[in-house]
Motif scaffolding. Structure first.
Motif, PDB file in Angstrom:
ATOM      1  N   ASP A 135       0.488  -1.240   0.018  1.00  8.46           N
ATOM      2  CA  ASP A 135      -0.050  -0.038   0.198  1.00  8.46           C
ATOM      3  C   ASP A 135       0.998   1.230  -0.044  1.00  8.46           C
ATOM      4  O   ASP A 135       0.668   2.283  -0.599  1.00  8.46           O
ATOM      5  N   ASN A 171       3.926   1.534  -1.349  1.00  8.68           N
ATOM      6  CA  ASN A 171       4.587   1.553  -2.438  1.00  8.68           C
ATOM      7  C   ASN A 171       3.723   1.569  -3.749  1.00  8.68           C
ATOM      8  O   ASN A 171       4.339   1.650  -4.800  1.00  8.68           O
ATOM      9  N   ARG A 172       2.540   1.475  -3.693  1.00 11.14           N
ATOM     10  CA  ARG A 172       1.856   1.466  -4.961  1.00 11.14           C
ATOM     11  C   ARG A 172       1.901   2.825  -5.667  1.00 11.14           C
ATOM     12  O   ARG A 172       2.199   3.733  -5.214  1.00 11.14           O
ATOM     13  N   PRO A 194      -0.710   6.172  -3.016  1.00  9.97           N
ATOM     14  CA  PRO A 194       0.218   5.182  -2.102  1.00  9.97           C
ATOM     15  C   PRO A 194      -0.293   5.849  -0.605  1.00  9.97           C
ATOM     16  O   PRO A 194      -0.711   6.919  -0.520  1.00  9.97           O
TER      17      PRO A 194
END
Length: 85
Positions: A45, A47-48, A52
């Protein structure tokens, strides 16, 4: 991202260990595995590419690691009341 124009922004969190323990109390299973899943989800989550997981620059952090549900709600309500005057 969710409510960018909100008058008061809260970022509610707790340590991974506390969140995993709370989740384990709900679903059972292997508590160490639940912790590993929480840590892995946090990593994904945060690093999306799109939206983010992180607090807004003007958000107030509420760490619920050592708070009960009632204490967390009271803390949030007090912060909102204070911000709104």
């Amino acid at each position: 991202v969710i409510c960018p124009e909100a008058e008061v922004k809260l970022y509610v969190t707790a340590s991974p260990e506390v969140r995993a323990h709370r989740r384990w109390l709900e679903v059972g299973g292997d508590e160490a595995q639940v912790l590993a899943e929480v840590i892995a989800r946090d990593e994904r989550d945060m690093n999306r590419a799109e939206a983010p997981l992180r607090p807004a620059a003007d958000a107030v952090l509420i760490d619920t690691s050592s708070l009960s549900i009632d204490e967390a709600v009271a803390s949030a309500a007090a912060l909102v009341a204070a911000r709104r005057g």
